[in-house]
Design a protein around this motif. Structure first.
Motif, short mmCIF file in Angstrom:
data_model
loop_
_atom_site.label_atom_id
_atom_site.label_comp_id
_atom_site.label_asym_id
_atom_site.label_seq_id
_atom_site.Cartn_x
_atom_site.Cartn_y
_atom_site.Cartn_z
N MET A 1 70.93 22.98 99.02
CA MET A 1 70.75 23.37 100.41
C MET A 1 70.51 22.11 101.23
N ALA A 2 71.23 22.04 102.35
CA ALA A 2 71.10 20.85 103.16
C ALA A 2 71.52 21.13 104.59
N VAL A 3 70.86 20.44 105.52
CA VAL A 3 71.18 20.53 106.94
C VAL A 3 71.60 19.15 107.41
N TYR A 4 72.82 19.06 107.96
CA TYR A 4 73.35 17.77 108.39
C TYR A 4 73.68 17.82 109.88
N GLN A 5 73.57 16.67 110.53
CA GLN A 5 74.03 16.55 111.90
C GLN A 5 75.42 15.92 111.90
N HIS B 1 67.32 29.55 106.25
CA HIS B 1 66.22 30.38 105.75
C HIS B 1 66.65 31.83 105.58
N GLU B 2 67.40 32.36 106.54
CA GLU B 2 67.89 33.73 106.44
C GLU B 2 68.80 33.91 105.23
N MET B 3 69.64 32.93 104.97
CA MET B 3 70.52 32.99 103.81
C MET B 3 69.72 33.01 102.52
N MET B 4 68.67 32.22 102.46
CA MET B 4 67.82 32.20 101.27
C MET B 4 67.21 33.58 101.02
N LEU B 5 66.77 34.22 102.10
CA LEU B 5 66.17 35.54 101.97
C LEU B 5 67.21 36.58 101.56
N ARG B 6 68.39 36.50 102.17
CA ARG B 6 69.45 37.45 101.84
C ARG B 6 69.86 37.34 100.38
N LYS B 7 70.11 36.13 99.93
CA LYS B 7 70.57 35.95 98.56
C LYS B 7 69.45 36.24 97.55
N GLY B 8 68.22 36.11 98.00
CA GLY B 8 67.10 36.41 97.12
C GLY B 8 66.64 37.85 97.22
N ASN B 9 67.34 38.66 98.03
CA ASN B 9 67.03 40.07 98.24
C ASN B 9 65.57 40.28 98.66
N LYS B 10 65.09 39.41 99.54
CA LYS B 10 63.73 39.53 100.04
C LYS B 10 63.78 40.08 101.46
N ARG C 1 73.88 26.48 98.82
CA ARG C 1 74.33 26.75 97.45
C ARG C 1 73.45 27.83 96.83
N TYR C 2 74.11 28.73 96.09
CA TYR C 2 73.35 29.84 95.51
C TYR C 2 74.04 30.32 94.23
N THR C 3 73.35 31.16 93.48
CA THR C 3 73.89 31.77 92.26
C THR C 3 74.17 33.23 92.54
N ASP C 4 75.43 33.68 92.31
CA ASP C 4 75.77 35.07 92.62
C ASP C 4 75.35 36.00 91.49
N PHE C 5 75.69 37.28 91.61
CA PHE C 5 75.21 38.27 90.64
C PHE C 5 75.81 38.09 89.25
N THR C 6 76.88 37.30 89.12
CA THR C 6 77.48 37.05 87.79
C THR C 6 76.89 35.80 87.14
N GLY C 7 76.02 35.10 87.87
CA GLY C 7 75.45 33.87 87.36
C GLY C 7 76.23 32.62 87.74
N GLU C 8 77.31 32.82 88.51
CA GLU C 8 78.14 31.68 88.90
C GLU C 8 77.55 30.98 90.13
N ARG C 9 77.57 29.64 90.10
CA ARG C 9 77.09 28.86 91.22
C ARG C 9 78.15 28.83 92.33
N LYS C 10 77.74 29.12 93.57
CA LYS C 10 78.67 29.13 94.69
C LYS C 10 78.09 28.38 95.87
N GLN C 11 78.95 28.12 96.83
CA GLN C 11 78.53 27.37 98.01
C GLN C 11 79.14 27.98 99.25
N THR C 12 78.36 28.03 100.31
CA THR C 12 78.86 28.47 101.60
C THR C 12 78.29 27.54 102.66
N GLN C 13 78.92 27.50 103.81
CA GLN C 13 78.43 26.61 104.86
C GLN C 13 78.74 27.20 106.23
#
Length: 224
Positions: free
Chosen positions: A1-5, A44-53, A17-29
């Protein structure tokens, strides 16, 4: 996870970057954030969504719900539901955290919906209010059933609007006899109305009985 200007554009970009339900590492931006604060909030919202929180905004949870629902209903049905949510629900609850929305919040929203009047002074119909309420209830149900939200505040708040009793009209015997006489030259319709009027059964039941009678030959068929 990174924030760039992105200095050439003066905007901010988030790489998540996150791990999907199959265990595969993926990336979105996502690009184009005007400030670092906006970029960090999205991350932060993406972290919560992918973590189902459920410490996420209602708007973010709706994106999860809509992805689920889109695969399970007709596209036209989905678009109708989506339009209602976008115009009647998200403007009120979109920025609120879904796990912090209370029954009192839902009641206040219901009051807004019931107080609405268009340019001609007409309110939403009771049926439309129920449709709006059903969409909010369904979203919270999804959170309760699959994401461990403790309770559904929309269900606890109850339905919107007051039922308006529908007037039921009846024929008097004299009125029906006049009608029946006019129908005698149409035997099938005449006997159908005779059955409906004198027995009091529902139209759907009558359709079934008529169909069965048409399919079953009389036990005296062929006898003279």
């Amino acid at each position: 996870m990174a924030v760039y200007q992105e200095k050439d554009k003066g905007t901010w970009r988030v790489v998540f970057r996150y791990t999907d339900f199959t265990g595969e590492r993926k990336q979105t931006q996502k690009r184009g954030f005007k400030t670092k604060r906006e970029a960090t909030a999205w991350e932060h919202e993406m972290m919560l969504r992918k973590g189902n929180k459920l410490d996420m905004t209602f708007e973010s949870f709706y994106e999860i719900y809509s992805e689920y629902k889109r695969q399970r209903v007709k596209e036209s049905t989905f678009e109708t539901k989506s339009h209602i949510v976008r115009t009647k629900i998200l403007p009120y609850f979109g920025k609120r955290k879904i796990n912090e929305i209370t029954v009192a919040d839902v009641i206040a929203w219901q009051n807004e919906m019931m107080a609405y009047r268009d340019e001609k002074g007409k309110p939403y119909s009771v049926d439309y209010l129920k449709t709006i309420q059903a969409q909010l209830t369904a979203i919270f149900n999804h959170a309760v059933n699959y994401y461990n939200l403790p309770s559904n505040p929309a269900r606890q708040a109850g339905s919107m609007g007051k039922e308006v009793p529908k007037e039921m009209k009846f024929w008097t015997k004299e009125q029906y006899l006049i009608f029946a006489e006019a129908m005698m030259d149409k035997p099938r319709s005449y006997y159908a109305f005779e059955m409906l009027y004198w027995t009091g059964i529902r139209e759907g039941d009558a359709d079934g009985k008529i169909s069965l009678n048409q399919q079953k030959p009389s036990k005296h068929a062929g006898l003279r």
